[in-house]
Design a protein around this motif. Sequence first.
Motif, short mmCIF file in Angstrom:
data_model
loop_
_atom_site.label_atom_id
_atom_site.label_comp_id
_atom_site.label_asym_id
_atom_site.label_seq_id
_atom_site.Cartn_x
_atom_site.Cartn_y
_atom_site.Cartn_z
N LYS B 114 30.87 43.97 -5.02
CA LYS B 114 32.49 44.32 -5.36
C LYS B 114 32.91 43.44 -6.33
N GLY B 115 32.49 42.07 -6.59
CA GLY B 115 33.26 41.16 -7.61
C GLY B 115 33.39 41.60 -8.80
N PRO B 116 32.64 42.22 -9.72
CA PRO B 116 33.18 42.60 -11.01
C PRO B 116 33.82 43.65 -11.00
N THR B 208 40.09 39.76 3.16
CA THR B 208 39.50 39.67 1.92
C THR B 208 38.73 40.87 1.64
N ASP B 209 37.61 40.99 2.26
CA ASP B 209 36.84 42.22 1.85
C ASP B 209 37.27 43.43 1.78
N ALA B 210 38.21 43.96 2.83
CA ALA B 210 38.89 45.13 2.84
C ALA B 210 39.90 45.22 1.50
N ALA B 211 40.46 44.05 1.19
CA ALA B 211 41.20 44.01 -0.08
C ALA B 211 40.36 44.56 -1.12
N LEU B 212 39.53 43.69 -1.11
CA LEU B 212 38.74 44.17 -2.62
C LEU B 212 38.26 45.54 -2.71
N LYS B 213 38.06 46.00 -1.56
CA LYS B 213 37.61 47.62 -1.55
C LYS B 213 38.85 48.50 -2.02
N CYS B 214 39.96 47.76 -1.50
CA CYS B 214 41.23 48.59 -2.08
C CYS B 214 41.72 48.42 -3.41
N ASP B 228 44.44 57.19 -21.86
CA ASP B 228 44.27 55.86 -22.60
C ASP B 228 44.06 54.42 -21.59
N PRO B 229 42.84 54.11 -21.67
CA PRO B 229 42.70 52.75 -20.69
C PRO B 229 43.68 51.59 -20.80
N ASP B 230 44.03 51.48 -21.80
CA ASP B 230 45.21 50.29 -22.40
C ASP B 230 46.47 50.72 -21.61
N ALA B 231 46.80 52.02 -21.24
CA ALA B 231 48.03 52.24 -20.62
C ALA B 231 47.73 51.97 -18.87
N ALA B 232 46.54 51.81 -18.55
CA ALA B 232 46.24 51.62 -16.98
C ALA B 232 46.51 50.23 -16.61
N ARG B 233 47.18 50.20 -15.54
CA ARG B 233 47.28 48.83 -14.74
C ARG B 233 46.11 48.61 -14.05
N GLU B 234 45.68 47.13 -14.41
CA GLU B 234 44.35 46.67 -13.74
C GLU B 234 44.72 45.77 -12.59
N PHE B 235 44.21 46.01 -11.63
CA PHE B 235 44.20 45.45 -10.22
C PHE B 235 43.15 44.22 -10.12
N THR B 236 43.57 43.14 -9.78
CA THR B 236 42.61 42.27 -9.13
C THR B 236 43.04 41.85 -7.67
N LEU B 237 42.17 41.13 -7.12
CA LEU B 237 42.55 40.64 -5.68
C LEU B 237 43.98 39.87 -5.61
N ALA B 238 44.42 39.06 -6.66
CA ALA B 238 45.66 38.68 -6.80
C ALA B 238 46.69 39.46 -6.60
N ASP B 239 46.53 40.92 -6.94
CA ASP B 239 47.72 41.73 -6.83
C ASP B 239 47.97 42.37 -5.47
N ALA B 240 46.94 41.90 -4.56
CA ALA B 240 47.05 42.72 -3.33
C ALA B 240 47.73 41.70 -2.15
#
Lengths: 209, 330
Positions: B114-116, B208-214, B228-240
């Motif tokens: 899940k990490g990457p 944490t595990d459920a959050a990574l999946k979400c 356009d991928p530049d227009a997409a919002r990128e999520f990481t665990l910090a956003d959960a």
Amino acid sequence: MSDRRDGAPEAALDAEDAADSAAAGSADAASPDGGHAAAAPSTHTVRLELVDEPGQLLAALHPIADNGGNLLSIYHERGNKTPRGRIPVEVDFEATPERFEEIVDALRSEGVNVMQAGTERYAEEVTLLLFGHLIDTDLSDTLSRIEACESASVADVSLAAPQGTEEVSSARLRLEARAGETDAALAAVRELADEKELRVVEPLTGVDA
Amino acid sequence: MRLAVIGAGAVGRSVVELAGEYGHEVVAVADSSSATVADGTDGRAGGIGVDPDAVVARKAERGIVGDADPDDALAADYDVLVEATPTTLGDAEPGFSHVTAALERDRHAVLANKGPVAERFGDLRAAVDDSDGEIRFEATVGGAIPAVSTVEDIEPGHVTAVRGVLNGTANFILTRMAAEGLDYDHVLAEAQDLGVAEADPSFDVDGTDAALKCVILANVLSFGAVDDPDAAREFTLADADVSGIRDVPGSALRLAAEDGRTVRLIGEATGETVRVAPRLVPENGTLAVSGTQNIVQIETTHAGRLNISGRGAGGPETASAVLGDVGRLE
């Protein structure tokens, strides 16, 4: 229902029946709650909470009359007190749906506490759990502060404190929220819980899982 | 397809064992300290791959998969790299580099890690853009449940939310607490005895595990909804927004049960938010799956609500998702 239309004062105290008969009497009313009958006035019941001081009742009736409401009856329960030590007053009046919204808004902006405005005002019911040091953090204060939030009122509370009052306990709360304000009510509970270091288990709203 | 399997835990080993059934050949296997690479002579009769039974037996007996260096597996002549090393947070290494190494060689990568995908989705997308290879990661969400591919089939732009029970350990604990009227600590010990919970259960019970999946689902929704991928919002665990089940008392579950409800650790992802928290759900409702079961509920604009439940973890279950992805790359 038609037999009760004649007994106006009695029927008017019963909000649902009164609204039903008013809608039934209107030829183009599409639904009993008047959802499509934009112009047709219907009977509304509003429950208010008044401080026990002279002039309060009159002050509460002005916004109704001033905004085109046609007063039908006033039931002033002087012998009763609400949990906040105020006097409950039930007012029936006729108004169109638009006027009704304006009247409720006007009452609120005059500082009158509207506990219940027609049956549709507390349309949403929501159950949640609270846990943590509920008793040490003054459960009755927690409940009255939820009550004080305009979006919801506390309909039912169940408490479980299996390890005594000084340990972690749990409560199940049933809130009645005004239509469309469940999220606001939950946000208010969340904020209060944060402040008191309690945990909230919220329902999944909008999901009849 | 020729597979290089990096990571020899339960998932990696199952991929090695089952690949033949799906018509694929494993040409290299690596764990953290060793590797085996097919040289065309030591494989099965008539095949070019490594002998799956020998690899699995060696891992069980000696803790290594072969005599070669792990880097030899990365350099092997494969079509698809299967990244099945343990999930790491932050820079998501070494999994991230394994995947980009494959993409740089214009090969595909299938992730069970899940990490990457959760922590560096934007970097991965950029690496894919520069490559003739593709990435797939069905196994990262809900084990055997086809969550990602279902969202892709419906099209992310027509999915408003994905929610569900995405951690079997936490669900097992909540189910047992409600059924037996026991407290968290007691049920956790039982889960550890049964091998359902790890010695350090934090990753599962803290959400944490459920959050990574979400987060992964949020990235799929966010990037899938725009051209356009530049227009997409990128999520990481910090956003959960994450809270776990560690401190949920037994009394809370009893109060819920009195009212026909129960508590489940529910994860929710939209293209804007990620939230994991214990939530009240109807006791016999769709989301109140029991034990280690998982469920994914997809809310769509035109197709109503879809529910898929099943096994959210386990070697063969997760390997089936990995091999499904490999099939889609053919």
